[in-house]
Design a protein around this motif. Sequence first.
Motif, PDB file in Angstrom:
ATOM      1  N   ARG A  79      -4.412  -1.512   5.219  1.00  0.00           N
ATOM      2  CA  ARG A  79      -3.568  -0.449   5.750  1.00  0.00           C
ATOM      3  C   ARG A  79      -3.879   0.908   5.123  1.00  0.00           C
ATOM      4  N   ALA A  80      -4.390   0.911   3.900  1.00  0.00           N
ATOM      5  CA  ALA A  80      -4.752   2.167   3.233  1.00  0.00           C
ATOM      6  C   ALA A  80      -5.832   1.889   2.202  1.00  0.00           C
ATOM      7  N   HIS A  81      -6.585   2.922   1.846  1.00  0.00           N
ATOM      8  CA  HIS A  81      -7.619   2.814   0.830  1.00  0.00           C
ATOM      9  C   HIS A  81      -7.306   3.763  -0.318  1.00  0.00           C
ATOM     10  N   LEU A  82      -7.699   3.339  -1.513  1.00  0.00           N
ATOM     11  CA  LEU A  82      -7.376   4.068  -2.729  1.00  0.00           C
ATOM     12  C   LEU A  82      -8.642   4.326  -3.534  1.00  0.00           C
ATOM     13  N   ALA A  83      -8.581   5.317  -4.392  1.00  0.00           N
ATOM     14  CA  ALA A  83      -9.664   5.559  -5.341  1.00  0.00           C
ATOM     15  C   ALA A  83      -9.070   5.770  -6.720  1.00  0.00           C
ATOM     16  N   ALA A  84      -9.777   5.286  -7.735  1.00  0.00           N
ATOM     17  CA  ALA A  84      -9.373   5.486  -9.124  1.00  0.00           C
ATOM     18  C   ALA A  84     -10.570   6.027  -9.887  1.00  0.00           C
ATOM     19  N   LEU A  85     -10.335   7.056 -10.699  1.00  0.00           N
ATOM     20  CA  LEU A  85     -11.407   7.674 -11.478  1.00  0.00           C
ATOM     21  C   LEU A  85     -11.064   7.672 -12.956  1.00  0.00           C
ATOM     22  N   VAL A  95     -13.693   3.587  -8.825  1.00  0.00           N
ATOM     23  CA  VAL A  95     -13.451   2.373  -8.055  1.00  0.00           C
ATOM     24  C   VAL A  95     -12.744   2.756  -6.769  1.00  0.00           C
ATOM     25  N   VAL A  96     -13.159   2.174  -5.647  1.00  0.00           N
ATOM     26  CA  VAL A  96     -12.452   2.315  -4.377  1.00  0.00           C
ATOM     27  C   VAL A  96     -11.914   0.946  -4.012  1.00  0.00           C
ATOM     28  N   SER A  97     -10.645   0.890  -3.630  1.00  0.00           N
ATOM     29  CA  SER A  97     -10.006  -0.403  -3.358  1.00  0.00           C
ATOM     30  C   SER A  97      -9.174  -0.351  -2.088  1.00  0.00           C
ATOM     31  N   ASP A  98      -8.721  -1.540  -1.672  1.00  0.00           N
ATOM     32  CA  ASP A  98      -7.762  -1.610  -0.577  1.00  0.00           C
ATOM     33  C   ASP A  98      -6.354  -1.462  -1.138  1.00  0.00           C
ATOM     34  N   LEU A  99      -5.360  -1.643  -0.287  1.00  0.00           N
ATOM     35  CA  LEU A  99      -3.974  -1.360  -0.682  1.00  0.00           C
ATOM     36  C   LEU A  99      -3.420  -2.344  -1.703  1.00  0.00           C
ATOM     37  N   VAL A 100      -3.994  -3.525  -1.796  1.00  0.00           N
ATOM     38  CA  VAL A 100      -3.507  -4.492  -2.781  1.00  0.00           C
ATOM     39  C   VAL A 100      -4.372  -4.507  -4.040  1.00  0.00           C
ATOM     40  N   ALA A 137     -14.117   3.205   3.804  1.00  0.00           N
ATOM     41  CA  ALA A 137     -12.842   3.932   3.796  1.00  0.00           C
ATOM     42  C   ALA A 137     -13.029   5.279   4.482  1.00  0.00           C
ATOM     43  N   ASP A 138     -12.573   5.387   5.722  1.00  0.00           N
ATOM     44  CA  ASP A 138     -12.682   6.659   6.440  1.00  0.00           C
ATOM     45  C   ASP A 138     -11.768   7.718   5.830  1.00  0.00           C
ATOM     46  N   ARG A 139     -10.687   7.238   5.200  1.00  0.00           N
ATOM     47  CA  ARG A 139      -9.701   8.161   4.631  1.00  0.00           C
ATOM     48  C   ARG A 139      -9.111   7.531   3.386  1.00  0.00           C
ATOM     49  N   LEU A 140      -9.002   8.314   2.327  1.00  0.00           N
ATOM     50  CA  LEU A 140      -8.359   7.852   1.107  1.00  0.00           C
ATOM     51  C   LEU A 140      -6.899   8.279   1.120  1.00  0.00           C
ATOM     52  N   HIS A 141      -6.009   7.310   0.915  1.00  0.00           N
ATOM     53  CA  HIS A 141      -4.581   7.631   0.904  1.00  0.00           C
ATOM     54  C   HIS A 141      -4.153   8.214  -0.433  1.00  0.00           C
ATOM     55  N   THR A 142      -4.625   7.612  -1.534  1.00  0.00           N
ATOM     56  CA  THR A 142      -4.214   8.022  -2.873  1.00  0.00           C
ATOM     57  C   THR A 142      -5.421   7.994  -3.804  1.00  0.00           C
ATOM     58  N   VAL A 143      -5.514   9.009  -4.664  1.00  0.00           N
ATOM     59  CA  VAL A 143      -6.562   9.084  -5.678  1.00  0.00           C
ATOM     60  C   VAL A 143      -5.884   9.221  -7.035  1.00  0.00           C
ATOM     61  N   ARG A 375      -8.578   0.669 -14.846  1.00  0.00           N
ATOM     62  CA  ARG A 375      -7.619  -0.310 -14.339  1.00  0.00           C
ATOM     63  C   ARG A 375      -6.236   0.322 -14.210  1.00  0.00           C
ATOM     64  N   GLY A 376      -5.823   1.103 -15.193  1.00  0.00           N
ATOM     65  CA  GLY A 376      -4.521   1.762 -15.129  1.00  0.00           C
ATOM     66  C   GLY A 376      -4.452   2.773 -14.004  1.00  0.00           C
ATOM     67  N   ALA A 377      -5.538   3.522 -13.781  1.00  0.00           N
ATOM     68  CA  ALA A 377      -5.566   4.492 -12.682  1.00  0.00           C
ATOM     69  C   ALA A 377      -5.446   3.792 -11.341  1.00  0.00           C
ATOM     70  N   LEU A 378      -6.091   2.638 -11.205  1.00  0.00           N
ATOM     71  CA  LEU A 378      -6.017   1.893  -9.946  1.00  0.00           C
ATOM     72  C   LEU A 378      -4.625   1.311  -9.730  1.00  0.00           C
ATOM     73  N   LEU A 379      -4.024   0.784 -10.786  1.00  0.00           N
ATOM     74  CA  LEU A 379      -2.680   0.221 -10.665  1.00  0.00           C
ATOM     75  C   LEU A 379      -1.658   1.281 -10.264  1.00  0.00           C
ATOM     76  N   THR A 380      -1.741   2.453 -10.883  1.00  0.00           N
ATOM     77  CA  THR A 380      -0.769   3.494 -10.552  1.00  0.00           C
ATOM     78  C   THR A 380      -1.012   4.050  -9.150  1.00  0.00           C
ATOM     79  N   ALA A 381      -2.276   4.175  -8.758  1.00  0.00           N
ATOM     80  CA  ALA A 381      -2.571   4.616  -7.391  1.00  0.00           C
ATOM     81  C   ALA A 381      -2.030   3.612  -6.380  1.00  0.00           C
ATOM     82  N   ARG A 382      -2.204   2.342  -6.673  1.00  0.00           N
ATOM     83  CA  ARG A 382      -1.692   1.293  -5.774  1.00  0.00           C
ATOM     84  C   ARG A 382      -0.181   1.335  -5.678  1.00  0.00           C
ATOM     85  N   ASP A 383       0.481   1.486  -6.819  1.00  0.00           N
ATOM     86  CA  ASP A 383       1.947   1.539  -6.816  1.00  0.00           C
ATOM     87  C   ASP A 383       2.456   2.742  -6.029  1.00  0.00           C
TER      88      ASP A 383
END
Length: 395
Positions: A79-85, A95-100, A137-143, A375-383
């Motif tokens: 449903r959404a794509h995320l990035a963590a730096l 890292v680029v991830s899915d919503l989960v 990921a055509d569009r990133l929802h959260t970075v 890992r922390g950046a990805l977790l917070t972006a996901r949340d």
Amino acid sequence: MAASPSTARAINDRLALRLLQHEGPLTAGQLKELTGLSRPTVADLVERLTAAGLIEVAGEARAQRRGPNAKLYGIVAGRAHLAALDVRTEGVALVVSDLVGGVLAEASLPIADDTGTGPAVEQAVALVERTAKEAGADRLHTVGIGAPGLIDPATGELRDSTGLPEWHRRLVAALQERLPEARVSVENETNLAALAEQRDGAASDRDTFVLLWLGHGTGAAVILDGTLRRGASGGTGEIGFLPVPGTRGLPSATDCTGGFHSLAGAAAVARLAAEHGIAPDPGAGPEAAGAVRAAVSAPGNPAHARFLDTLADRVAVGVASVVALLDPGCVVLGGELGQAGGTELAARVQDRLTTMSPLPVEVRPSTLGGGAVLRGALLTARDHAQDELFGVPGH
């Protein structure tokens, strides 16, 4: 006054989505048990959330008795794509991830010290765009971005800090400009590492603890009663500036030389290792971490043991200060050096604390090490993304 049917449905939906956020895929029976709702109510919310495209069948649970296996329902990952730096002085990891949180692509980019601000920002932004494209990921929802330095609690922006590259601050604005539909947020790297250790690492059983970051720089993150504490100016945990014995002079407002950083930062640890004749473990990462790992691998060597003892003396000075002020009960040694030292260094530090402080404290090594920031950046972006998409109140 009783809630209206629509309000009750919204509350139930949010409760179910929050459980799926934290627990992963669940059966309708498990949702019933965990929410306390009736079977028909759970069936209705499952149908409603599925029709809305928020959840989907994610597999089947093993049956405990004869009959068909129960369907597992989970959040729709695509449903959404995320990035963590993870932004460091020497480069960027991504890292680029899915919503989960499922990782779709990873990349890293070294950025030399002599790279100008403009080129450095352009290289980092291009890396994000290229990696997102590779991930589909055509569009990133959260970075989510982790960076060294102070984060202004009023604006959420990275403050100008002496000693940090200017491109760090410019990068946040550039990403927001190039990705106007994305929510871009930045957090101090040590704080993100602590959140990751609390969720997935060494402090998963603790509501109160301190993460002491030992790497290129030194820092501390404070988690009290399950909540990250940032302080009035966002500076909680700037332990590198802590005046300590064993250094030459005192730190200043613009330079942590003379503070705890001068005892336990990577450059100081590398010099200490050289004084003891310890060569870094080849292929073990940065020089200081490699030296610590080499010493830990052969603690029976007298020179290695003396090096670890001296390093533990230094680290214990910072830990004792934290313990005296906060009484956290647990201190995690994080960063590349904390991970390299492992249980050997943690045990030495704890031994010293028994004679330095009347307060009980358990010293643990990081289980995530240098990867904790990403890992922390990805977790917070996901949340953040899940809370926004699902209308779930923030944690």
